[in-house]
Design a protein around this motif. Sequence first.
Motif, PDB file in Angstrom:
ATOM      1  N   GLY A  68      -7.060  -1.363  -6.164  1.00  0.00           N
ATOM      2  CA  GLY A  68      -7.897  -0.241  -5.752  1.00  0.00           C
ATOM      3  C   GLY A  68      -8.397  -0.450  -4.333  1.00  0.00           C
ATOM      4  O   GLY A  68      -8.076  -1.451  -3.675  1.00  0.00           O
ATOM      5  N   GLU A  69      -9.203   0.472  -3.869  1.00  0.00           N
ATOM      6  CA  GLU A  69      -9.694   0.424  -2.489  1.00  0.00           C
ATOM      7  C   GLU A  69     -10.422  -0.875  -2.164  1.00  0.00           C
ATOM      8  O   GLU A  69     -10.217  -1.453  -1.090  1.00  0.00           O
ATOM      9  CB  GLU A  69     -10.628   1.607  -2.224  1.00  0.00           C
ATOM     10  CG  GLU A  69      -9.912   2.925  -2.133  1.00  0.00           C
ATOM     11  CD  GLU A  69     -10.874   4.073  -1.849  1.00  0.00           C
ATOM     12  OE1 GLU A  69     -11.899   3.845  -1.163  1.00  0.00           O
ATOM     13  OE2 GLU A  69     -10.596   5.193  -2.306  1.00  0.00           O
ATOM     14  N   VAL A 113      -7.932  -3.785  -1.876  1.00  0.00           N
ATOM     15  CA  VAL A 113      -7.183  -3.648  -0.618  1.00  0.00           C
ATOM     16  C   VAL A 113      -8.044  -4.135   0.548  1.00  0.00           C
ATOM     17  O   VAL A 113      -7.588  -4.892   1.409  1.00  0.00           O
ATOM     18  CB  VAL A 113      -6.724  -2.189  -0.405  1.00  0.00           C
ATOM     19  CG1 VAL A 113      -6.210  -1.979   1.013  1.00  0.00           C
ATOM     20  CG2 VAL A 113      -5.666  -1.807  -1.429  1.00  0.00           C
ATOM     21  N   ILE A 157       0.854  -1.182   0.000  1.00  0.00           N
ATOM     22  CA  ILE A 157       0.000   0.000   0.000  1.00  0.00           C
ATOM     23  C   ILE A 157       0.888   1.230   0.000  1.00  0.00           C
ATOM     24  O   ILE A 157       1.634   1.474   0.950  1.00  0.00           O
ATOM     25  CB  ILE A 157      -0.940   0.026   1.218  1.00  0.00           C
ATOM     26  CG1 ILE A 157      -1.830  -1.216   1.191  1.00  0.00           C
ATOM     27  CG2 ILE A 157      -1.775   1.299   1.233  1.00  0.00           C
ATOM     28  CD1 ILE A 157      -2.721  -1.364   2.395  1.00  0.00           C
ATOM     29  N   PRO A 196      -2.448  -3.819 -10.055  1.00  0.00           N
ATOM     30  CA  PRO A 196      -2.889  -2.677  -9.240  1.00  0.00           C
ATOM     31  C   PRO A 196      -4.010  -3.088  -8.292  1.00  0.00           C
ATOM     32  O   PRO A 196      -4.797  -3.986  -8.589  1.00  0.00           O
ATOM     33  CB  PRO A 196      -3.398  -1.662 -10.279  1.00  0.00           C
ATOM     34  CG  PRO A 196      -3.633  -2.444 -11.517  1.00  0.00           C
ATOM     35  CD  PRO A 196      -2.761  -3.653 -11.468  1.00  0.00           C
ATOM     36  N   THR A 251       1.368   5.539  -1.446  1.00  0.00           N
ATOM     37  CA  THR A 251       0.680   6.822  -1.295  1.00  0.00           C
ATOM     38  C   THR A 251      -0.158   7.193  -2.509  1.00  0.00           C
ATOM     39  O   THR A 251      -0.840   8.208  -2.490  1.00  0.00           O
ATOM     40  CB  THR A 251       1.705   7.943  -1.023  1.00  0.00           C
ATOM     41  OG1 THR A 251       2.647   7.958  -2.093  1.00  0.00           O
ATOM     42  CG2 THR A 251       2.424   7.710   0.294  1.00  0.00           C
ATOM     43  N   SER A 252      -0.110   6.367  -3.554  1.00  0.00           N
ATOM     44  CA  SER A 252      -0.892   6.666  -4.757  1.00  0.00           C
ATOM     45  C   SER A 252      -1.422   5.372  -5.360  1.00  0.00           C
ATOM     46  O   SER A 252      -1.072   4.278  -4.923  1.00  0.00           O
ATOM     47  CB  SER A 252      -0.026   7.398  -5.792  1.00  0.00           C
ATOM     48  OG  SER A 252       0.923   6.499  -6.346  1.00  0.00           O
ATOM     49  N   ARG A 253      -2.238   5.513  -6.369  1.00  0.00           N
ATOM     50  CA  ARG A 253      -2.774   4.341  -7.069  1.00  0.00           C
ATOM     51  C   ARG A 253      -1.661   3.558  -7.754  1.00  0.00           C
ATOM     52  O   ARG A 253      -1.723   2.340  -7.856  1.00  0.00           O
ATOM     53  CB  ARG A 253      -3.802   4.778  -8.104  1.00  0.00           C
ATOM     54  CG  ARG A 253      -5.019   5.435  -7.482  1.00  0.00           C
ATOM     55  CD  ARG A 253      -6.017   5.820  -8.504  1.00  0.00           C
ATOM     56  NE  ARG A 253      -7.017   4.748  -8.538  1.00  0.00           N
ATOM     57  CZ  ARG A 253      -7.957   4.636  -9.420  1.00  0.00           C
ATOM     58  NH1 ARG A 253      -8.067   5.513 -10.369  1.00  0.00           N
ATOM     59  NH2 ARG A 253      -8.810   3.652  -9.371  1.00  0.00           N
ATOM     60  N   ARG A 254      -0.631   4.271  -8.223  1.00  0.00           N
ATOM     61  CA  ARG A 254       0.477   3.595  -8.917  1.00  0.00           C
ATOM     62  C   ARG A 254       1.332   2.762  -7.974  1.00  0.00           C
ATOM     63  O   ARG A 254       1.978   1.817  -8.407  1.00  0.00           O
ATOM     64  CB  ARG A 254       1.370   4.612  -9.624  1.00  0.00           C
ATOM     65  CG  ARG A 254       0.736   5.218 -10.843  1.00  0.00           C
ATOM     66  CD  ARG A 254       1.648   6.167 -11.552  1.00  0.00           C
ATOM     67  NE  ARG A 254       2.984   6.250 -10.959  1.00  0.00           N
ATOM     68  CZ  ARG A 254       4.047   6.677 -11.588  1.00  0.00           C
ATOM     69  NH1 ARG A 254       3.939   7.082 -12.815  1.00  0.00           N
ATOM     70  NH2 ARG A 254       5.206   6.739 -10.980  1.00  0.00           N
ATOM     71  N   THR A 255       1.350   3.134  -6.706  1.00  0.00           N
ATOM     72  CA  THR A 255       2.205   2.421  -5.759  1.00  0.00           C
ATOM     73  C   THR A 255       1.430   1.499  -4.815  1.00  0.00           C
ATOM     74  O   THR A 255       1.977   1.025  -3.829  1.00  0.00           O
ATOM     75  CB  THR A 255       3.047   3.412  -4.932  1.00  0.00           C
ATOM     76  OG1 THR A 255       2.184   4.314  -4.245  1.00  0.00           O
ATOM     77  CG2 THR A 255       3.994   4.197  -5.820  1.00  0.00           C
ATOM     78  N   THR A 256       0.174   1.247  -5.131  1.00  0.00           N
ATOM     79  CA  THR A 256      -0.628   0.301  -4.357  1.00  0.00           C
ATOM     80  C   THR A 256      -0.939  -0.879  -5.277  1.00  0.00           C
ATOM     81  O   THR A 256      -1.583  -0.719  -6.314  1.00  0.00           O
ATOM     82  CB  THR A 256      -1.917   0.961  -3.842  1.00  0.00           C
ATOM     83  OG1 THR A 256      -1.553   2.066  -3.014  1.00  0.00           O
ATOM     84  CG2 THR A 256      -2.760  -0.012  -3.044  1.00  0.00           C
ATOM     85  N   PHE A 257      -0.443  -2.053  -4.894  1.00  0.00           N
ATOM     86  CA  PHE A 257      -0.564  -3.215  -5.766  1.00  0.00           C
ATOM     87  C   PHE A 257      -0.495  -4.496  -4.942  1.00  0.00           C
ATOM     88  O   PHE A 257      -0.113  -4.489  -3.774  1.00  0.00           O
ATOM     89  CB  PHE A 257       0.552  -3.223  -6.812  1.00  0.00           C
ATOM     90  CG  PHE A 257       1.937  -3.265  -6.219  1.00  0.00           C
ATOM     91  CD1 PHE A 257       2.567  -4.476  -5.974  1.00  0.00           C
ATOM     92  CD2 PHE A 257       2.602  -2.096  -5.890  1.00  0.00           C
ATOM     93  CE1 PHE A 257       3.829  -4.518  -5.405  1.00  0.00           C
ATOM     94  CE2 PHE A 257       3.874  -2.122  -5.337  1.00  0.00           C
ATOM     95  CZ  PHE A 257       4.488  -3.351  -5.094  1.00  0.00           C
TER      96      PHE A 257
END
Length: 87
Positions: free
Chosen positions: A66-67, A70, A41, A64, A43-49
Amino acid sequence: MREMSAMHGFAASMAPVLFKAACPDCRSRFELSASALRLAIGTSRRTTFYSFTCPECGSSVRKPAGERIVELLTGGGVRTLRLHTTV
């Protein structure tokens, strides 16, 4: 007798969670346990995967998250790494 029934119901509800996944390389579809997945997780969509290794071809897969993903993965016991930025 009543306590045993309650404990039995509790044990049955603790069945392992399986997540459906697919490999973009070999196109296999399979189910993975929480221990086979990792969630990062950022700080952005690109770094949450989330990531895993394909059990069919051995490829490292990163997708990726998303919420909702996660929420599902953390609720299912997937190990989570929180990424922090340096200033």
